[in-house]
Design a protein around this motif. Structure first.
Motif, PDB file in Angstrom:
ATOM      1  N   GLU A  42      -2.310  10.963  -1.758  1.00 38.13           N
ATOM      2  CA  GLU A  42      -3.068  12.097  -2.453  1.00 38.13           C
ATOM      3  C   GLU A  42      -4.127  12.834  -1.904  1.00 38.13           C
ATOM      4  O   GLU A  42      -4.533  13.896  -2.144  1.00 38.13           O
ATOM      5  CB  GLU A  42      -3.304  11.522  -3.826  1.00 38.13           C
ATOM      6  CG  GLU A  42      -2.020  11.109  -4.564  1.00 38.13           C
ATOM      7  CD  GLU A  42      -1.100  12.315  -5.170  1.00 38.13           C
ATOM      8  OE1 GLU A  42      -1.759  13.227  -5.269  1.00 38.13           O
ATOM      9  OE2 GLU A  42      -0.003  12.064  -5.255  1.00 38.13           O
ATOM     10  N   THR A  45      -8.855  13.120  -6.720  1.00 35.66           N
ATOM     11  CA  THR A  45      -8.110  11.932  -6.424  1.00 35.66           C
ATOM     12  C   THR A  45      -9.060  10.805  -6.655  1.00 35.66           C
ATOM     13  O   THR A  45     -10.256  10.948  -6.226  1.00 35.66           O
ATOM     14  CB  THR A  45      -7.559  11.663  -5.173  1.00 35.66           C
ATOM     15  OG1 THR A  45      -6.597  12.989  -4.959  1.00 35.66           O
ATOM     16  CG2 THR A  45      -6.828  10.711  -4.821  1.00 35.66           C
ATOM     17  N   SER A  89      -1.684   2.997  -0.952  1.00 32.69           N
ATOM     18  CA  SER A  89      -0.961   4.004  -0.173  1.00 32.69           C
ATOM     19  C   SER A  89      -0.961   5.287  -0.765  1.00 32.69           C
ATOM     20  O   SER A  89      -1.320   6.252  -0.055  1.00 32.69           O
ATOM     21  CB  SER A  89       0.451   3.609   0.289  1.00 32.69           C
ATOM     22  OG  SER A  89       0.246   2.460   1.261  1.00 32.69           O
ATOM     23  N   ILE A  90      -0.254   5.390  -1.989  1.00 34.78           N
ATOM     24  CA  ILE A  90      -0.067   6.777  -2.644  1.00 34.78           C
ATOM     25  C   ILE A  90      -1.457   7.524  -3.032  1.00 34.78           C
ATOM     26  O   ILE A  90      -1.484   8.576  -2.569  1.00 34.78           O
ATOM     27  CB  ILE A  90       0.712   6.500  -3.964  1.00 34.78           C
ATOM     28  CG1 ILE A  90       2.316   5.853  -3.400  1.00 34.78           C
ATOM     29  CG2 ILE A  90       0.773   7.695  -4.952  1.00 34.78           C
ATOM     30  CD1 ILE A  90       2.873   5.256  -4.883  1.00 34.78           C
ATOM     31  N   SER A  91      -2.484   6.681  -3.300  1.00 32.61           N
ATOM     32  CA  SER A  91      -3.746   7.448  -3.728  1.00 32.61           C
ATOM     33  C   SER A  91      -4.398   7.892  -2.360  1.00 32.61           C
ATOM     34  O   SER A  91      -4.739   9.031  -2.382  1.00 32.61           O
ATOM     35  CB  SER A  91      -4.680   6.174  -4.222  1.00 32.61           C
ATOM     36  OG  SER A  91      -5.063   5.322  -3.450  1.00 32.61           O
ATOM     37  N   ASN A 134      -6.940  -2.150  -5.576  1.00 36.85           N
ATOM     38  CA  ASN A 134      -5.576  -2.327  -5.382  1.00 36.85           C
ATOM     39  C   ASN A 134      -5.651  -3.625  -4.301  1.00 36.85           C
ATOM     40  O   ASN A 134      -5.994  -3.278  -3.057  1.00 36.85           O
ATOM     41  CB  ASN A 134      -4.912  -1.081  -4.993  1.00 36.85           C
ATOM     42  CG  ASN A 134      -3.439  -1.530  -4.349  1.00 36.85           C
ATOM     43  OD1 ASN A 134      -3.284  -1.480  -3.027  1.00 36.85           O
ATOM     44  ND2 ASN A 134      -2.454  -1.385  -5.291  1.00 36.85           N
ATOM     45  N   PRO A 136      -7.685   3.468  -6.729  1.00 46.74           N
ATOM     46  CA  PRO A 136      -7.659   2.308  -7.861  1.00 46.74           C
ATOM     47  C   PRO A 136      -8.086   1.085  -6.811  1.00 46.74           C
ATOM     48  O   PRO A 136      -7.685   1.171  -5.621  1.00 46.74           O
ATOM     49  CB  PRO A 136      -6.436   2.259  -8.297  1.00 46.74           C
ATOM     50  CG  PRO A 136      -5.444   2.866  -7.151  1.00 46.74           C
ATOM     51  CD  PRO A 136      -6.414   3.848  -6.452  1.00 46.74           C
ATOM     52  N   ASN A 139       4.610   1.667  -0.489  1.00 43.17           N
ATOM     53  CA  ASN A 139       4.862   2.098  -2.012  1.00 43.17           C
ATOM     54  C   ASN A 139       3.843   1.451  -2.787  1.00 43.17           C
ATOM     55  O   ASN A 139       3.638   1.814  -4.259  1.00 43.17           O
ATOM     56  CB  ASN A 139       6.081   1.372  -2.554  1.00 43.17           C
ATOM     57  CG  ASN A 139       7.119   1.920  -1.764  1.00 43.17           C
ATOM     58  OD1 ASN A 139       7.637   3.147  -1.759  1.00 43.17           O
ATOM     59  ND2 ASN A 139       8.302   1.108  -1.521  1.00 43.17           N
ATOM     60  N   SER A 140       2.731   0.830  -2.331  1.00 47.09           N
ATOM     61  CA  SER A 140       1.510   0.450  -3.149  1.00 47.09           C
ATOM     62  C   SER A 140       0.782   1.759  -3.894  1.00 47.09           C
ATOM     63  O   SER A 140       0.625   2.882  -3.297  1.00 47.09           O
ATOM     64  CB  SER A 140       0.416  -0.403  -2.506  1.00 47.09           C
ATOM     65  OG  SER A 140       0.089   0.243  -1.342  1.00 47.09           O
ATOM     66  N   LYS A 141       0.243   1.386  -4.934  1.00 49.03           N
ATOM     67  CA  LYS A 141      -0.961   2.521  -5.180  1.00 49.03           C
ATOM     68  C   LYS A 141      -1.946   2.871  -4.471  1.00 49.03           C
ATOM     69  O   LYS A 141      -2.157   3.837  -4.450  1.00 49.03           O
ATOM     70  CB  LYS A 141      -1.610   1.891  -6.643  1.00 49.03           C
ATOM     71  CG  LYS A 141      -0.714   1.451  -7.878  1.00 49.03           C
ATOM     72  CD  LYS A 141      -1.408   1.819  -9.203  1.00 49.03           C
ATOM     73  CE  LYS A 141      -0.958   1.191 -10.507  1.00 49.03           C
ATOM     74  NZ  LYS A 141      -1.070  -0.204 -10.525  1.00 49.03           N
TER      75      LYS A 141
END
Ligand SMILES: Nc1ncnc2c1ncn2[C@@H]1O[C@H](COP(=O)(O)OP(=O)(O)OP(=O)(O)O)[C@@H](O)[C@H]1O
Ligand SMILES: Nc1ncnc2c1ncn2[C@@H]1O[C@H](COP(=O)(O)OP(=O)(O)OP(=O)(O)O)[C@@H](O)[C@H]1O
Ligand SMILES: [Mg+2]
Ligand SMILES: [Mg+2]
Lengths: 255, 255
Positions: free
Chosen positions: A243, A210, A238-240, A215, A213, A234-236
């Motif tokens: 992960e 992982t 949060s998602i990263s 962001n 990014p 939903n931001s990149k």
């Protein structure tokens, strides 16, 4: 027994606090019991979680006056995430402990009494290799090393690795590198790719798959006192971090 | 007499080294005689100027074994810019000096002998408020504070200001704030504008008019061991540091 993980790198501004706060939050959302220790006199992890530590005891009390960690826990917006805040007097701890024969093991002694109550304990470290960081490394099972995708950060990675080896040989034989997390990765920028390639070449599977990014939602969230997944799920960003949390847990399952 | 300026901020990664290296270079190109002291054990200013300090003495020798600064000067690619490099043993200096009654004034004593030979002396400080930074502040006429346009950096500005006031009242009555330099400003990003507005509201003319934009050429140049104006003279990064140099000189003319 909870796994105690230091988030450390003497290079400044590489994303230690951002990773400690957001990884802790992502694990708490997944119903893991998590404790975050703000071990930096700057107190960024404390304000990043929207906690006002004035009038409340902090990690300094556990270190110097040996108060019980359980008395210092502060609730956060996430049920499964507790914080021990940092207060400004932590700045004096290093000088106060300099002649103490047990100066290296104070934090370890403090955490031993609570580690069974948590699945993960993260320690956010200051940007230096001095006594506070040594205490964190002595208390830890492993070290998570955030690495900004920039030249000076890459140049400094050997110093934190050497420090971990030194701690392993003298003070904590069990400590290992949990992994290197690439942060502020900008896919449009050559330098980011060069640093990432170099790290994967040198460290192989010790580098987390992982990548975090660059962001803007990540950098905005502390001004609202929230981890990024409570600010913009939903931001990149949060998602990263979610992960990364999954990857950390599955590394543990394989141990 | 040369003006001695510390480049300091305990927050990590705000652009201290980048500002020290590139401002020193911009002044040297304008034929000012400039000395840069790398006072961070990380040694980023040393590698940022393409200098290999192995086998060469560094600022540690001036501090601990009282070697003369003139013996430690290293040439750079710019005729008017000299460097005293940092070496890894600088990490031990703080512990070695802890019982020394003159521990706060060691750097000042070392610089007194050469300050007349330079127009500007910059000291690149580590990300902490410990003994090395105290030494730099005691030795300085003023402090330049780089401030990344981010929330955590803004939150920490009061700590460096308070430390300067403490040093002024106890160890160096003449020290002043040279100015706050906004760094890594991204015009497309709200947070950058919010931080800049906040700083101008609080600090007025103490904030430099020149703002350093986030610029990829700035972050690439250290991997070539060059200041950005020798790497890409036409980049926004080079232009902004040359503007900053002009503004610094004209501030001096008005004093
Ligand atoms: N992935 C990211 N995208 C955008 N901004 C980020 C990201 N990670 C961190 N930042 C921002 O970069 C700055 C530095 O990050 P942070 O403060 O977490 O680093 P640090 O290593 O803890 O710094 P210090 O060395 O001072 O403790 C902060 O302002 C933070 O909001
Ligand atoms: N204006 C800018 N645009 C783009 N990148 C920048 C800019 N200024 C600095 N950087 C990059 O940001 C990172 C942090 O900058 P730098 O190392 O100069 O900060 P510092 O305050 O000296 O850090 P430390 O606290 O570790 O000493 C570096 O990788 C640098 O190349
Ligand atoms: Mg931090
Ligand atoms: Mg630096």
């Amino acid at each position: 027994m909870g796994r105690i993980i230091s988030v450390a790198n003497q290079k400044g501004g590489v994303g230690k606090t951002t990773t400690a706060v957001n990884l802790a939050a992502a694990l708490a959302v997944a119903e893991k019991r998590v404790l975050l220790i703000d071990f930096d006199p700057q107190g960024n992890a404390t304000s990043g979680l929207g906690v006002d530590a004035n009038g409340h005891g902090g990690i300094y009390e556990a270190l110097i006056s040996r108060r019980h960690i359980r008395d210092l826990l502060v609730d956060t917006e996430l049920r499964c995430l507790k914080l021990v805040p940092s207060t400004i007097d932590l700045i004096g701890a290093e000088v106060e402990l300099v002649d103490d024969p047990e100066r290296d093991t104070r934090l370890k002694a403090a955490l031993d009494s609570v580690s069974a109550e948590f699945d993960y304990i993260f320690i956010d470290c200051p940007p230096s290799l001095s006594l506070l960081t040594v205490n964190a490394l002595v208390a830890s099972d492993s070290v998570l090393i955030p690495l900004q995708c920039e030249y000076y950060a890459l140049e400094g990675i050997s110093k934190i690795i050497r420090t971990i080896e030194l701690i392993r040989s003298r003070l904590n034989p069990g400590i290992e590198v949990e992994g290197i997390v690439l942060t502020m990765f900008d896919a449009r920028n050559n330098l980011s790719h060069q640093v990432a390639d170099e790290i994967r070449r040198h460290f192989g599977s010790k580098a987390f798959t992982t990548v975090i990014p660059r962001n803007v939602r990540i950098s905005e969230s502390p001004s609202f006192g929230k981890p990024v997944l409570l600010y913009d799920i939903n931001s990149k960003g949060s998602i990263s971090y979610m992960e990364l949390a999954k990857e950390l847990v599955s590394k543990g399952d394989r141990r």
